[in-house]
Design a protein around this motif. Structure first.
Motif, PDB file in Angstrom:
ATOM      1  N   LYS A 138      25.916 -32.312 -18.813  1.00  0.00           N
ATOM      2  CA  LYS A 138      27.249 -31.844 -18.437  1.00  0.00           C
ATOM      3  C   LYS A 138      27.861 -30.977 -19.539  1.00  0.00           C
ATOM      4  CE  LYS A 138      28.643 -35.504 -15.204  1.00  0.00           C
ATOM      5  NZ  LYS A 138      29.548 -36.656 -14.984  1.00  0.00           N
ATOM      6  N   ARG A 141      26.120 -27.635 -19.644  1.00  0.00           N
ATOM      7  CA  ARG A 141      26.544 -26.837 -18.489  1.00  0.00           C
ATOM      8  C   ARG A 141      27.911 -26.204 -18.725  1.00  0.00           C
ATOM      9  NH1 ARG A 141      27.587 -29.030 -12.314  1.00  0.00           N
ATOM     10  NH2 ARG A 141      27.252 -27.044 -11.235  1.00  0.00           N
ATOM     11  N   ARG A 147      22.555 -21.018 -15.079  1.00  0.00           N
ATOM     12  CA  ARG A 147      22.505 -22.056 -14.058  1.00  0.00           C
ATOM     13  C   ARG A 147      21.606 -23.187 -14.562  1.00  0.00           C
ATOM     14  NH1 ARG A 147      25.745 -18.984 -12.840  1.00  0.00           N
ATOM     15  NH2 ARG A 147      26.803 -20.636 -13.984  1.00  0.00           N
ATOM     16  N   ILE A 148      22.005 -24.417 -14.319  1.00  0.00           N
ATOM     17  CA  ILE A 148      21.306 -25.589 -14.843  1.00  0.00           C
ATOM     18  C   ILE A 148      20.338 -26.154 -13.809  1.00  0.00           C
ATOM     19  CG2 ILE A 148      21.588 -27.929 -15.746  1.00  0.00           C
ATOM     20  CD1 ILE A 148      22.598 -25.713 -17.622  1.00  0.00           C
ATOM     21  N   ASP A 166      22.990 -27.176 -11.071  1.00  0.00           N
ATOM     22  CA  ASP A 166      23.168 -26.154 -10.050  1.00  0.00           C
ATOM     23  C   ASP A 166      21.967 -26.103  -9.123  1.00  0.00           C
ATOM     24  OD1 ASP A 166      25.678 -24.842 -11.142  1.00  0.00           O
ATOM     25  OD2 ASP A 166      24.333 -24.681 -12.869  1.00  0.00           O
TER      26      ASP A 166
END
Length: 291
Positions: A138, A141, A147-148, A166
């Motif tokens: 988190k 991110r 984008r994770i 994501d």
């Protein structure tokens, strides 16, 4: 089964056929291409009379022999582009995802994220999601605009992982884990579905079909090597799978050369070969240089 409409078919013609099929208790799926519209039929095709071909605007009825429908190129003729928070996977978008096998610390991931971004990568691989890594994922991110991507290995963790990521990744060992696939289908995030090391292309597409039929059409297929007699590499990277999948399905395909080669000096030529074969992107394992 699909109904191919003529290029001259009007919207009224299309709606008439669609309403008729749904009136038979079947579901329909519209695919509008540059010149024709295809009406896919989901359900017992025996309920559709041959006289349907006589409807105004209908060109022909095509019976699908493959066990996958929604993932089938006959069902949707135009290539699908998956949008993951502004990062696109699919035709005309060669998207690189990169990152370590496992997240160890926030500082490690931010260092890698900076390198990945400077090299043109658009998504950051953060390894396997666990409750212990949740806070780190988190934080990473929140501090990067990449984008994770996280891998999910347990059905019970999919919902929590989807709040951190994501894109969800289903590894080769879980390609046919239908509990995980069903949870991923309802998570509302794009899914990278990896081919199993002993799976055929059609078996991969059947697993993609399961995701799509359960409500998630945002599926990205991944070739990462299959088991053969060769021992020079961990597995054999089946690059022929890329054009084969493209001939059978409209879904985007990415290639992961690391998990097959497992030898650093092979990654660059295999990555170039994947691009030449028509892949829509790569998943690359990267780590900070130490010492």
């Amino acid at each position: 089964m699909i109904i191919v409409m003529k290029p001259t078919a009007t919207q009224e013609n299309i709606n008439m056929v669609k309403d008729y099929i749904e009136g038979l208790g079947l579901s329909t799926h519209l695919s509008t291409g540059r010149s024709i519209t295809i009406i896919g039929i989901i359900g017992d095709r025996k309920k559709v009379p041959d006289t349907t071909r006589l409807f105004p605007g209908v060109d022909k009825l095509v019976y699908l022999t493959e066990s996958y429908k929604l993932a089938n190129k006959k069902f949707r003729t135009e290539p699908t582009v998956i949008n993951a928070g502004g990062v696109r996977f699919g035709i005309d978008n060669f998207t690189v995802t990169a990152g370590p096998c496992a997240i160890e610390s926030v500082s490690q991931m931010l260092e890698i994220a900076d390198t990945v971004k400077k090299a043109g990568g658009r998504a950051l691989r953060c390894g396997v999601y666990t409750p212990e890594t949740e806070d780190m994922i988190k934080e990473v991110r929140s501090k990067t605009d990449l984008r994770i991507v996280v891998e999910v290995k347990r059905e019970s963790l999919v919902k929590a992982a989807s709040k951190c990521a994501d894109i969800l990744l289903v590894g080769s060992a879980n390609m046919e884990n239908y509990g995980i696939l069903k949870e991923c289908a309802s998570a509302g995030k794009p899914v990278i579905l990896c081919r199993g090391l002993a799976a055929t292309v059609d078996e991969l597409l059947v697993s993609a079909e399961y995701l799509m039929s359960n409500g998630n059409e945002n599926v990205i297929l991944c070739e990462r090597g299959i088991r053969t007699y060769e021992t020079s590499t961990r597995n054999t990277l089946d690059l022929s799978a890329v054009p084969v999948i493209k001939s059978k399905s409209h879904l985007p395909v990415v290639v992961d050369p690391n998990h097959s080669a497992f030898v650093m000096e092979y990654i660059k030529p295999l990555s170039k070969a994947a691009a030449a074969a028509g892949a829509d992107g790569l998943i690359i394992e990267v780590h900070p240089l130490t010492g």
